[in-house]
Write a protein that holds these residues in place. Structure first.
Motif, PDB file in Angstrom:
ATOM      1  N   ASP A 174      46.380   6.887  38.756  1.00 59.18           N
ATOM      2  CA  ASP A 174      47.226   6.288  39.791  1.00 59.18           C
ATOM      3  C   ASP A 174      46.753   4.881  40.158  1.00 59.18           C
ATOM      4  O   ASP A 174      45.582   4.652  40.454  1.00 59.18           O
ATOM      5  CB  ASP A 174      47.187   7.176  41.031  1.00 59.18           C
TER       6      ASP A 174
ATOM      7  N   GLU B 154      55.163   8.087  44.920  1.00 52.50           N
ATOM      8  CA  GLU B 154      56.103   9.201  44.839  1.00 52.50           C
ATOM      9  C   GLU B 154      57.400   8.793  44.146  1.00 52.50           C
ATOM     10  O   GLU B 154      57.963   9.550  43.350  1.00 52.50           O
ATOM     11  CB  GLU B 154      56.386   9.782  46.231  1.00 52.50           C
TER      12      GLU B 154
ATOM     13  N   HIS C 275      56.515   8.366  40.339  1.00 50.91           N
ATOM     14  CA  HIS C 275      56.425   9.653  39.662  1.00 50.91           C
ATOM     15  C   HIS C 275      57.806  10.265  39.469  1.00 50.91           C
ATOM     16  O   HIS C 275      58.100  10.854  38.420  1.00 50.91           O
ATOM     17  CB  HIS C 275      55.539  10.609  40.466  1.00 50.91           C
TER      18      HIS C 275
ATOM     19  N   CYS D 278      51.468  20.672  37.763  1.00 49.86           N
ATOM     20  CA  CYS D 278      50.766  19.466  38.214  1.00 49.86           C
ATOM     21  C   CYS D 278      49.367  19.858  38.665  1.00 49.86           C
ATOM     22  O   CYS D 278      49.211  20.754  39.498  1.00 49.86           O
ATOM     23  CB  CYS D 278      51.538  18.810  39.356  1.00 49.86           C
TER      24      CYS D 278
ATOM     25  N   ALA E 112      46.379  18.347  40.596  1.00 48.76           N
ATOM     26  CA  ALA E 112      46.176  17.179  41.459  1.00 48.76           C
ATOM     27  C   ALA E 112      45.649  17.618  42.819  1.00 48.76           C
ATOM     28  O   ALA E 112      45.436  18.800  43.087  1.00 48.76           O
ATOM     29  CB  ALA E 112      47.492  16.423  41.619  1.00 48.76           C
TER      30      ALA E 112
ATOM     31  N   TYR F  13      51.779  15.192  46.089  1.00 46.47           N
ATOM     32  CA  TYR F  13      52.021  15.746  44.757  1.00 46.47           C
ATOM     33  C   TYR F  13      52.295  17.241  44.813  1.00 46.47           C
ATOM     34  O   TYR F  13      53.015  17.770  43.962  1.00 46.47           O
ATOM     35  CB  TYR F  13      50.863  15.361  43.836  1.00 46.47           C
TER      36      TYR F  13
ATOM     37  N   SER G  78      55.926  18.354  43.428  1.00 50.89           N
ATOM     38  CA  SER G  78      55.984  19.461  42.468  1.00 50.89           C
ATOM     39  C   SER G  78      56.952  20.537  42.949  1.00 50.89           C
ATOM     40  O   SER G  78      57.767  21.057  42.175  1.00 50.89           O
ATOM     41  CB  SER G  78      54.587  20.052  42.263  1.00 50.89           C
TER      42      SER G  78
ATOM     43  N   PHE H 298      51.928  24.088  40.897  1.00 48.24           N
ATOM     44  CA  PHE H 298      50.909  23.173  41.405  1.00 48.24           C
ATOM     45  C   PHE H 298      49.548  23.841  41.360  1.00 48.24           C
ATOM     46  O   PHE H 298      49.387  24.966  41.837  1.00 48.24           O
ATOM     47  CB  PHE H 298      51.236  22.738  42.836  1.00 48.24           C
TER      48      PHE H 298
ATOM     49  N   HIS I 286      50.660  17.820  34.031  1.00 51.32           N
ATOM     50  CA  HIS I 286      50.473  16.504  34.644  1.00 51.32           C
ATOM     51  C   HIS I 286      49.127  16.513  35.364  1.00 51.32           C
ATOM     52  O   HIS I 286      48.923  17.271  36.312  1.00 51.32           O
ATOM     53  CB  HIS I 286      51.621  16.246  35.630  1.00 51.32           C
TER      54      HIS I 286
ATOM     55  N   HIS J  15      46.482  14.351  37.509  1.00 54.45           N
ATOM     56  CA  HIS J  15      46.582  13.167  38.376  1.00 54.45           C
ATOM     57  C   HIS J  15      45.272  12.893  39.089  1.00 54.45           C
ATOM     58  O   HIS J  15      44.592  13.801  39.558  1.00 54.45           O
ATOM     59  CB  HIS J  15      47.689  13.392  39.413  1.00 54.45           C
TER      60      HIS J  15
ATOM     61  N   GLN K 299      43.966   9.952  42.109  1.00 50.77           N
ATOM     62  CA  GLN K 299      44.376   8.888  43.028  1.00 50.77           C
ATOM     63  C   GLN K 299      43.346   7.772  43.125  1.00 50.77           C
ATOM     64  O   GLN K 299      43.616   6.728  43.726  1.00 50.77           O
ATOM     65  CB  GLN K 299      44.592   9.497  44.426  1.00 50.77           C
TER      66      GLN K 299
ATOM     67  N   ASP L 286      51.134   5.071  37.304  1.00 51.14           N
ATOM     68  CA  ASP L 286      52.458   5.041  37.920  1.00 51.14           C
ATOM     69  C   ASP L 286      52.864   3.637  38.349  1.00 51.14           C
ATOM     70  O   ASP L 286      54.044   3.312  38.406  1.00 51.14           O
ATOM     71  CB  ASP L 286      52.536   6.008  39.100  1.00 51.14           C
TER      72      ASP L 286
END
Length: 441
Positions: free
Chosen positions: A16, A64, A67, A256, A258, A263, A267, A274, A305, A307, A309, A354
């Protein structure tokens, strides 16, 4: 003759806010260019590279929205960040309810309006709970407002009644600026629900300010030479919509991996499972743990996915040297975890970001494209040897935008449908579609 196996599953590693600008203190390179990233470079050298923008070059997107576009959804299908965060926080919302992001700050009343002071706020947990209790329930003109605390001095407002999400923000984002007036969007300037919602929000924010400015805790803080917490600001109202789930749109089961409510909420909105992961002080170790989790999930999912941050947070700190260090930590984490995925001929690895997050200046995000790499069986190999914003531009993938990322993923998974084929009544992107079997009459 040995036949190549085909990629059947995709692991999308999303760093990210990785993209950036060049800085004199980094010899006029970006933090990614300047960073020592042997693992990312090896992945780039063994695959195809390019640039990616979730929208249009020059247009900054929040995470957001970026994504949402990366996953191939249209802007008109986006429900607003307030609704996404409410989902992620587990806040129950009716179909007609509106959710608004809210945070508290040190506001000062001036002759030309409320002003957000640019001062760091540090409050105890007891102080925060007491101060935010004044924002509890509020009702006016048939609209009921409830404040839900999420963390620190921030939370979410839910609005019930005949309400509208088409209202402007009051939060100026940066300190040292006036709050903006809450009004209906121009396209909804004559809509009674938008007019009423904006008016009730204005009244509510005034109510909160009046209750807080003389609150006993704030008087005590001022005596102790601490900035008072005197008001609330709002932004990014939203209302949930009904959209096709990811599996329905792409024929892939997805998850996902994350942290964070954004997220989790995103999701839930598009039908990805998630898998929550905690953030620690070690970005590389966190990323390695997420990739390990992704590898364990490959037996259950076709699209994972992953992720982190941390590059985005480093960019917001406005320190390019610190962002470089975070990127190097992530690369070390990749080194310990990604080798089994790179060796698996059935796994397509995609690494990108992203958006760009500049490590200086007033912008939260900027509009430059980000690097993109595809690695897997059958992927064209170009001459790019380093994973960064500059060299990626010469790669075989060219410059992809928005939904094109998911189309390329479907393509390399051999799941993309030849245009013109119709095995289902709706024109699904993937092949074979979820079609009904033909039965003899």
């Amino acid at each position: 003759m040995v036949l190549s196996k085909k990629c059947r599953k995709c692991v999308l590693i999303l760093l990210d806010g990785l993209g950036d600008r060049s800085y004199a203190e980094l010899n006029h390179q970006t933090p990614l260019e300047a960073a020592h990233t042997p693992t990312l470079d090896a992945l780039a050298a063994a695959g195809a590279n390019g640039l990616y923008h979730a929208g249009r070059p020059g247009l900054p997107l929040p995470g957001e929205n970026a994504h949402f576009a990366m996953f191939g959804y249209r802007p008109s299908e986006f429900p607003g960040r307030g609704a996404i965060e409410a989902l992620g926080a587990g806040i129950s919302m009716g179909a007609d309810d509106v959710a608004v992001i809210a945070r508290f700050g040190h506001l000062v009343e001036k002759s030309d309006g409320l002003f957000l002071e640019s001062v760091p706020l540090s409050v105890s947990e007891a102080e925060a709970k007491e101060l935010m209790s004044v924002a509890g329930g509020f009702e006016k003109d048939g609209i009921a407002i409830r404040f839900h605390r999420v963390q620190g001095l921030s939370g979410i407002l839910t609005l019930k009644g005949v309400v509208s999400p088409y209202i402007t923000d009051s939060d100026p984002i940066l300190g040292g600026r006036h709050l903006s007036a809450v009004k209906p969007w121009a396209a909804f300037a004559r809509h009674p629900s938008a007019i009423r919602t904006a008016a009730v929000i204005r009244t509510y924010l005034t109510h909160v300010f009046q209750k807080l400015k003389n609150h006993p805790i704030n008087r005590a803080r001022q005596k102790a030479d601490k900035p008072p917490v005197t008001g609330m600001m709002t932004q990014r109202a939203g209302r949930l919509k009904t959209v096709p789930f990811f599996r329905e749109r792409y024929g892939l089961s997805g998850i996902c991996v994350a942290s964070g409510i954004i997220y989790r909420g995103l999701s839930a909105y598009i039908g990805l499972d998630f898998h929550p992961m905690a953030d620690t002080h070690d970005p590389g170790a966190d990323l390695a743990a997420r990739i390990d989790a992704a590898r364990d999930l490959l037996g259950q999912y076709e699209f994972i996915h992953v992720h982190t941050q941390t590059p985005d947070k480093a960019g917001h700190a406005k320190d390019p040297v610190a962002k470089k260090a975070v990127i190097e930590s992530l690369d070390r984490g990749l080194e310990t975890a990604i080798a089994p995925l790179m060796a698996d001929p059935e796994v397509l690895i995609v690494v990108t970001a992203d958006h760009s997050t500049p490590s200086s200046g007033p912008l939260m995000h900027s509009g430059e494209p980000v690097p993109l790499a595809f690695h897997g069986d059958g992927i064209r190999r170009d001459r790019v040897a380093h994973f960064n914003e500059i060299e990626a531009g010469a790669g075989a993938l060219g410059h992809l935008r928005g939904k094109e990322l998911m189309l390329m993923i479907l393509n390399h998974l051999d799941r993309i449908k030849l245009r013109g084929l119709m095995d289902t009544p709706s024109d699904q992107l993937y092949w074979p579609g979820d079609y009904e079997h033909f039965r003899l009459s």
